[in-house]
Structure formats: C-alpha cells, structure tokens
Enzyme design. Structure first.
Site: not given
Ligand code: ARG
Length: 432
Positions: A115, A160-161, A283, A289, A291, A296, A322, A327, A330
């Site tokens: 953690n 403007t606008h 295109s 074309k 582009n 974009e 936790y 997770q 991430k």
């Molecule tokens: N992959 C887990 C996460 O990103 C790592 C931590 C895992 N901790 C646990 N108590 N299972 O949260």
C-alpha cells in the site's frame, strides 16, 4: 490453476483461480512497467532505512542494494521482463531479490506494505513527469513567444462571438498562448509542491512497530517532507492523482483552444494558416484532401484527461484506508500523463510547420472593424465616449487597420505586446 507468483499465497495452496486472479491484477502488470524503476529506487531507499535501524547489517544492505541496481539495469535493457507471471511490479521485485539472494531477499519488505509501496512509486512517477511536462511546456512557450515576436506586425481580424470585432495581430494571438502556458507552469510548480510528500514508511496505513527513519528515506528519494499520518497517506491515493490531472487539464485546455483556432483558421473559408506537408494527412477516397488530423487529435487529447479525471472522481467515493478500488486510479493517471507529454512534445514541430497567409488575414479585416478606434479618436478630442460611440455607429471610419494596430498601445495590445514581461515570467520558471 495458476503458475503465477503470489507473495501472500501458501506454497501448498493450489486453489488459486487464474481467471479471478487476472481480474484482481487488472492491467497492473502492464501499467507497473511505467512505475517499476521508481519502485526499485524506493526499495533501495527503504532498505537504507532498515540498515539505519539495525534490521539489516551493512553487508546485507549492500548486497540488496547492488542486486536492486542490477535489476534496474536489467529492466532498462530489457533483460528483466515484467510479465504476467507476477501479480504486480512490487511482488516482482521481492521475487527477484529472493531468487538472487535467497533468505536475504525475504528481508526487503520488512516494515512496508504494497500500500505504501504503490503510493511511493506512483508519487515519484508523478513528480518526475510533472517536471518533464513543465519543461516541455516552457520549451513550447518559448517557441510560441518567439513566433509572436516574428508575427507582431502580421495583421488578422479579431473575433468575439465569431463575428468581426477589432483588428488584431498574429503576434497577440500567439503571445496569449505563451502567457497561458506560463501560468499553467506556475500551477505545475504548486502541484509539485502539493504532492512532494513521502508516504513511504506508513505501511498498510497504520504505521509499524519499528522506528523507521522516515525523514532520512524521504530525503534520499528527493521528497520535500513526509506525510505524517498513515491513514492520510492512504487517503491521498487518487486525491493526489486527481490534482495532477486537474493541472494537466489546464495545460491541455490551453492546447485545445490553440488547436481549435488552428483548425478553424485552416478551413478554406478562413484560409489564414496552412500546414506544411510534413504535418498533414490525406484522404483514402478524396484526392483533393490535405487534412490537419494532428491538430484535431491534439484538440481531442483533452477528452482523455477529462475522462481520466471522471474515472478517478467516480472511484473515490470510499471510506478511509486502503481499498482495492484504488488500483483503478493507476491507469487514468498514467494515461493522462503520457498523452500530455506526447502532445506537448509534438507541438514545437507543429509550430514550425505553420505557414501564415498574411494577405488573406489582412484582406479579411473589414472597414467597420475600426469603429472602436474611430470612437476613441473622437474621445481624444473631447467628446464623451457614449456620444462618440453613437457617431461611429453611423459614420464610416477613415482609420486603416495598420493605424489601428499602431495605436493599440495599452499593455498587451498589438503595439505593446509586453513580450519582454512574458519572457521574464518564463525565465523565472526555468530551473536554476
Ligand atoms: N496493485 C495494488 C494497487 O495498486 C497494490 C497494492 C496492493 N495492496 C493490497 N492490500 N492488496 O492498489
């Protein structure tokens, strides 16, 4: 049944369901590739702390440290592959150490939890990348500022606008983006400071019965301070990722406005700007074309950040401590960082590929756009503004757009862009 390595499973336990484990691991092993080096570095700092409090001898520390340095090199050279035989990058490190050093490897995780481990390596990832993004933003701002100077006398209509407003210059249009990026960098500095706090040593979120030298470890990792409360450390997961994304949102908002203008100015109807061939695409069916797909996609990149923010916000309705839900913060965090770096890295090249159609821009300034200048000219000879405004509404202005731009002396106006002030703000942000 599975061949995976799990830190927490019993050797004799053969009941682990692979499908279930794949769900639990999610995209972790793929994503941890971005965090792995930071995880190794944080592990090195952690074992330094264990040495300080006598859990590891000097020799044990040295052996573990060398083994981790070797792992880092092997990983960077592609000799150590983080594949899905591991649950995540954290366990891969411990397995490697144990495989190489036997019993000693099993000591490396003393006093920490995955953690605080995941918090630490993702925080180091964010810190490093915010600095990279700041650097890329400043490089881009410098490019834009230089172009603003080169185009300070290039006239264009101001809207403007999306309706004709007053004469403008390409210099002013560009300098605005440079100033915006610079302000976004001040924000990056404050975000960097906000997250510059080490969670390492808070373990599962409750501390440990060891006097870990948390300040020493934080200092070695380059953190400004430690996060004191272990529960707060856990609660900052997702929260800090969100503040990073909010900051990237600001940067990419500047980019989106610029891309939007460009794609408008590149239409046949406007025809103010074109892109060199290196930056256009064709295109598959329409031979005529050419582009601006790149513009974009740069505009669209903000939607990824917005989506990433929404994902984390939705995730964070959680009680303290936790929770495995975290997770899932991430992927959006990493994706947001990667897309921002990619776009900022490509923008200086795009700027160089821009060609201004000065004649078309000047020709698009209509006579009535000088009405405000006309009114203010009368004001200078003593008339009240409202009176002059009324007259300018019905009479034709004799003022040319060249004169209008020459007279725009208020700070930031076309005749007084204040580029030196903007430059000095940019210089303040550069690392010493
Ligand atoms: N992959 C887990 C996460 O990103 C790592 C931590 C895992 N901790 C646990 N108590 N299972 O949260």
């Amino acid at each position: 049944m599975t061949n995976k390595n799990y830190l927490w499973s019993d050797a004799q336990d053969k009941s682990i369901d692979e499908e279930l484990m794949d769900f639990l691991a999610g995209a972790d092993i793929k994503l941890d590739k971005h965090l792995f080096v930071y995880d190794v570095i944080a592990t090195q700092a952690h074992i330094g702390g264990l040495k300080t409090i006598g859990i590891l001898t000097q020799i044990e520390y040295q052996n573990l440290h060398n083994c981790l340095s070797e792992l880092k090199i092997k990983y960077e050279q592609g000799q150590f592959i983080l594949d899905n035989s591991y649950e995540d990058g954290h366990s891969a490190i411990e397995f490697y150490l144990t495989q190489q050093l036997g019993e000693l490897g099993k000591k490396s995780h003393t006093g920490r939890s995955r953690n605080d481990q995941v918090l630490t390596c993702s925080r180091l990832f964010m810190k490093h990348n915010l600095l990279v993004i700041k650097d890329l933003s400043l490089t881009l701002a410098q490019h834009v500022l230089k172009m603003a100077d080169e185009q300070k006398d290039t006239a264009m209509p101001g809207y403007t606008h999306l309706q004709h407003a007053m004469p403008n210059s390409a210099g002013m249009w560009l300098a605005g983006f440079a100033e915006g990026l610079i302000d976004d960098c001040f924000l990056l500095d404050s975000t960097l400071n906000y997250i510059d706090s080490s969670p390492l040593g808070t373990a599962a979120g409750f501390g440990v019965p060891l006097d870990l030298p948390r300040n020493q470890v934080a200092k070695e990792l380059g953190f400004d301070r430690v996060q004191i409360n272990p529960m707060y450390a856990q609660n900052s997961r997702g929260k800090f990722d969100l503040v990073v994304l909010q900051n990237l949102y600001q940067v990419m908002l500047t980019v989106r406005r610029f891309s939007w203008d460009l794609s408008l100015f590149m239409t046949q109807e406007f025809n103010f700007v074109s892109l060199k061939k290196s930056h256009t695409t064709g295109s598959s069916i329409m031979p005529n074309k050419s582009n601006p797909d790149v513009v974009e996609l740069m505009r669209a990149a903000l939607s990824l950040i917005e989506g990433a923010m929404a994902q984390i916000q939705a995730l964070m309705s959680l009680p303290s401590g936790y929770q495995r839900d975290l997770q899932m913060s991430k992927e959006p965090m990493i994706k947001g960082v990667l897309i921002t770096k990619q776009v900022l890295g490509l923008l200086p090249g795009l700027m160089q590929a821009l060609v201004f159609n000065k004649e078309k821009m000047a020709a698009s300034i209509s006579k009535e756009m000088m009405a405000t200048d006309q009114a203010l000219k009368q004001v200078k000879s003593g008339m009240s503004f409202r009176e002059a405004y009324g007259e300018a509404k019905i009479s034709k202005s004799e003022i040319t757009y060249q004169q209008s731009l020459k007279d725009r002396v208020s700070l930031g106006g076309a005749a007084n862009l204040g580029l030196n002030i903007i430059q000095s703000r940019l210089d303040m942000l550069k690392p010493l």
